[in-house]
Design a protein around this motif. Structure first.
Motif, PDB file in Angstrom:
ATOM      1  N   VAL A   1       0.804  -1.232   0.000  1.00 46.52           N
ATOM      2  CA  VAL A   1       0.000   0.000   0.000  1.00 46.52           C
ATOM      3  C   VAL A   1       0.837   1.283   0.000  1.00 46.52           C
ATOM      4  O   VAL A   1       0.532   2.223  -0.742  1.00 46.52           O
ATOM      5  N   PRO A   2       1.926   1.388   0.794  1.00 48.48           N
ATOM      6  CA  PRO A   2       2.712   2.634   0.766  1.00 48.48           C
ATOM      7  C   PRO A   2       3.306   2.973  -0.605  1.00 48.48           C
ATOM      8  O   PRO A   2       3.585   4.143  -0.878  1.00 48.48           O
ATOM      9  N   THR A   3       3.497   1.962  -1.454  1.00 44.68           N
ATOM     10  CA  THR A   3       4.088   2.229  -2.772  1.00 44.68           C
ATOM     11  C   THR A   3       3.049   2.617  -3.816  1.00 44.68           C
ATOM     12  O   THR A   3       3.399   3.111  -4.888  1.00 44.68           O
ATOM     13  N   ILE A   4       1.779   2.402  -3.500  1.00 42.89           N
ATOM     14  CA  ILE A   4       0.739   2.603  -4.503  1.00 42.89           C
ATOM     15  C   ILE A   4       0.663   4.062  -4.963  1.00 42.89           C
ATOM     16  O   ILE A   4       0.551   4.343  -6.161  1.00 42.89           O
ATOM     17  N   LEU A   5       0.696   5.006  -4.007  1.00 40.54           N
ATOM     18  CA  LEU A   5       0.593   6.417  -4.378  1.00 40.54           C
ATOM     19  C   LEU A   5       1.744   6.830  -5.294  1.00 40.54           C
ATOM     20  O   LEU A   5       1.554   7.584  -6.251  1.00 40.54           O
ATOM     21  N   GLY A   6       2.940   6.333  -4.987  1.00 40.32           N
ATOM     22  CA  GLY A   6       4.075   6.631  -5.850  1.00 40.32           C
ATOM     23  C   GLY A   6       3.884   6.070  -7.247  1.00 40.32           C
ATOM     24  O   GLY A   6       4.171   6.740  -8.245  1.00 40.32           O
ATOM     25  N   TYR A   7       3.384   4.847  -7.331  1.00 38.33           N
ATOM     26  CA  TYR A   7       3.146   4.220  -8.633  1.00 38.33           C
ATOM     27  C   TYR A   7       2.054   4.940  -9.409  1.00 38.33           C
ATOM     28  O   TYR A   7       2.155   5.094 -10.629  1.00 38.33           O
ATOM     29  N   LEU A   8       1.011   5.341  -8.716  1.00 37.01           N
ATOM     30  CA  LEU A   8      -0.077   6.052  -9.398  1.00 37.01           C
ATOM     31  C   LEU A   8       0.425   7.344 -10.019  1.00 37.01           C
ATOM     32  O   LEU A   8       0.112   7.666 -11.177  1.00 37.01           O
ATOM     33  N   GLY A   9       1.226   8.099  -9.252  1.00 41.73           N
ATOM     34  CA  GLY A   9       1.712   9.378  -9.759  1.00 41.73           C
ATOM     35  C   GLY A   9       2.675   9.240 -10.911  1.00 41.73           C
ATOM     36  O   GLY A   9       2.478   9.826 -11.993  1.00 41.73           O
ATOM     37  N   ILE A  10       3.726   8.447 -10.724  1.00 42.48           N
ATOM     38  CA  ILE A  10       4.743   8.328 -11.759  1.00 42.48           C
ATOM     39  C   ILE A  10       4.225   7.508 -12.946  1.00 42.48           C
ATOM     40  O   ILE A  10       4.602   7.744 -14.102  1.00 42.48           O
ATOM     41  N   GLY A  11       3.334   6.538 -12.677  1.00 44.56           N
ATOM     42  CA  GLY A  11       2.740   5.759 -13.760  1.00 44.56           C
ATOM     43  C   GLY A  11       1.839   6.611 -14.631  1.00 44.56           C
ATOM     44  O   GLY A  11       1.862   6.502 -15.873  1.00 44.56           O
ATOM     45  N   PHE A  12       1.069   7.477 -13.988  1.00 44.61           N
ATOM     46  CA  PHE A  12       0.202   8.381 -14.750  1.00 44.61           C
ATOM     47  C   PHE A  12       1.052   9.308 -15.614  1.00 44.61           C
ATOM     48  O   PHE A  12       0.746   9.541 -16.791  1.00 44.61           O
ATOM     49  N   ALA A  13       2.143   9.822 -15.040  1.00 47.07           N
ATOM     50  CA  ALA A  13       3.041  10.691 -15.790  1.00 47.07           C
ATOM     51  C   ALA A  13       3.656   9.947 -16.967  1.00 47.07           C
ATOM     52  O   ALA A  13       3.826  10.499 -18.057  1.00 47.07           O
ATOM     53  N   MET A  14       3.986   8.663 -16.771  1.00 42.06           N
ATOM     54  CA  MET A  14       4.534   7.850 -17.848  1.00 42.06           C
ATOM     55  C   MET A  14       3.521   7.710 -18.977  1.00 42.06           C
ATOM     56  O   MET A  14       3.871   7.797 -20.169  1.00 42.06           O
TER      57      MET A  14
END
Length: 236
Positions: free
Chosen positions: A19-32
């Protein structure tokens, strides 16, 4: 540390640990996804890239090289060296799963990322139990979130001309800082002198190697130097 079958963490425990990594993935994944759409990739192509490559930094590099129409061979070689650090991460993870089957180890190694590796090492530093189902839960949720977030970026990217204005470019950095602080807390409890010595050696060697070689090789070299110093200090 031997763990009884009853006390082994489950797949769901691994999902919760992710769960702690999800926000990071959402942000950088969306940017990707936004970047991919910006260079002319379709949503399906973005989906396939995330599904097959599954490497944030490599995917950004691929998009940049596609934008300048670089040869496919150059893209393959560049991505190989960028992701070479995963070899070192897999080597350090292997001892925790040496009793597991080859297929299980391949599954873990194939989906191992910087972020899931960070969560895993944080758990091991804190002497918290891990297992194959736990690792699968951690890896698979991260994988699914990354693919979905890049696809969403491709779909809605045309409405956002500047992802950095929303702080999406800092999401992954913030997540890494959080993981780093958790690991530092555990390491400092074990020995301040050793921790500081290893950190200084890594930073100094990284600075020196960056002058003489590529960033990818500098990171690998600094990691090896820091790991070697840490092992030698353990033997003292």
């Amino acid at each position: 540390m031997e763990i009884s079958e009853y006390n082994k963490p489950s797949f769901l425990d691994g999902v919760k640990a992710c769960v702690p990594t999800i926000l990071g993935y959402l942000g950088i994944g969306f940017a990707m996804g936004v970047v991919g759409k910006g260079i002319g990739l379709s949503v399906f192509q973005i989906f396939l890239m995330s599904l097959i490559v599954y490497a944030g930094s490599a995917q950004f590099i691929i998009c940049g090289m596609l934008a300048i129409q670089a040869p496919i061979s150059s893209i393959i070689v560049t991505v190989f060296f960028i992701n070479l650090r995963h070899f070192l991460m897999s080597l350090s993870v292997a001892p925790y799963f040496q009793k597991e089957t080859l297929l299980e180890n391949i599954g873990i190694g194939s989906l191992l990322t910087d972020e899931s590796y960070g969560v895993l090492t944080t758990y091991t530093r804190q002497n918290r139990p891990i297992s194959v189902p736990w690792m699968n839960g951690l890896n698979l949720l991260a994988y699914a979130v990354w693919v979905v977030s890049t696809v969403l970026g491709g779909i809605f990217g045309r409405f956002i001309s500047s992802p950095e204005s929303l702080g999406l470019d800092f999401a992954l950095v913030a997540m890494f800082l959080g993981l780093f602080l958790f690991q530092m807390e555990a390491e400092l409890k074990r020995g301040v002198k050793k921790t500081i010595t290893v950190l200084v050696s890594v930073c100094f060697s990284l600075y020196v190697l960056m002058i003489w070689t590529t960033p990818e090789f500098a990171v690998i070299g600094a990691t090896l130097i820091g790991a070697t110093i840490g092992v030698l200090m353990n033997d003292e």
